[in-house]
Design a protein around this motif. Structure first.
Motif, short mmCIF file in Angstrom:
data_model
loop_
_atom_site.label_atom_id
_atom_site.label_comp_id
_atom_site.label_asym_id
_atom_site.label_seq_id
_atom_site.Cartn_x
_atom_site.Cartn_y
_atom_site.Cartn_z
N ASP A 16 0.83 -1.21 0.00
CA ASP A 16 0.00 0.00 0.00
C ASP A 16 0.86 1.26 0.00
O ASP A 16 0.56 2.24 -0.68
N ASP A 17 1.95 1.23 0.77
CA ASP A 17 2.86 2.38 0.82
C ASP A 17 3.51 2.62 -0.53
O ASP A 17 3.63 3.75 -0.99
N MET A 18 3.96 1.55 -1.17
CA MET A 18 4.60 1.68 -2.47
C MET A 18 3.62 2.18 -3.52
O MET A 18 3.98 2.98 -4.38
N GLN A 19 2.37 1.73 -3.44
CA GLN A 19 1.35 2.18 -4.38
C GLN A 19 1.13 3.68 -4.22
O GLN A 19 1.06 4.42 -5.20
N LEU A 20 1.02 4.14 -2.97
CA LEU A 20 0.86 5.57 -2.70
C LEU A 20 2.06 6.35 -3.23
O LEU A 20 1.92 7.41 -3.85
N PHE A 21 3.26 5.83 -3.00
CA PHE A 21 4.49 6.46 -3.47
C PHE A 21 4.47 6.62 -4.99
O PHE A 21 4.76 7.69 -5.52
N GLN A 22 4.08 5.56 -5.70
CA GLN A 22 4.03 5.61 -7.16
C GLN A 22 2.96 6.60 -7.65
O GLN A 22 3.17 7.31 -8.64
N GLU A 23 1.83 6.66 -6.95
CA GLU A 23 0.78 7.60 -7.33
C GLU A 23 1.24 9.04 -7.15
O GLU A 23 0.96 9.90 -8.00
N GLU A 24 1.96 9.32 -6.07
CA GLU A 24 2.46 10.67 -5.84
C GLU A 24 3.50 11.07 -6.89
O GLU A 24 3.53 12.21 -7.34
N ILE A 25 4.34 10.15 -7.28
CA ILE A 25 5.31 10.43 -8.35
C ILE A 25 4.58 10.77 -9.64
O ILE A 25 4.93 11.72 -10.33
N ALA A 26 3.54 10.01 -9.94
CA ALA A 26 2.77 10.25 -11.17
C ALA A 26 2.10 11.62 -11.16
O ALA A 26 1.96 12.25 -12.20
N LYS A 27 1.71 12.10 -9.98
CA LYS A 27 1.03 13.40 -9.87
C LYS A 27 2.01 14.56 -9.77
O LYS A 27 1.60 15.71 -9.85
#
Length: 89
Positions: A16-27
């Motif tokens: 879940d943390d890595m998913q959030l991290f990847q989403e923030e990078i994308a934004k």
């Protein structure tokens, strides 16, 4: 295009943390990211190498140990990162 476009990686831990991290990078602001990569490449082409120490880690430890106050730690981080990412012509 992100290396993760169109795929959903599963990480061994803290997925879940890595998913959030990847989403923030994308934004994030892609122009800033592109600039940072460009500067790093320019430094590499000039033979410069970023130091292996981490100014954020170094200054955080100094702050947490009471060696310096938070304003000094932030000022030092800013100065070191500015120096590391400045390409002289």
């Amino acid at each position: 295009m992100s290396a993760l476009d169109g795929i959903s990686p599963k990480f061994a831990q803290r997925n879940d943390d890595m998913q959030l991290f990847q989403e923030e990078i994308a934004k994030s602001d892609q122009d800033v990211l592109a600039h940072q990569i460009t500067v790093q490449l320019q430094l590499a082409l000039k033979g410069s190498v970023l130091p292996s120490d981490d100014p954020m880690k170094e200054e955080t430890v100094k702050y947490l140990s009471g060696e310096e106050d938070v304003d000094t730690a932030i000022k030092n981080m800013n100065a070191k990162f500015t120096k590391y990412y400045t390409v002289e012509k």
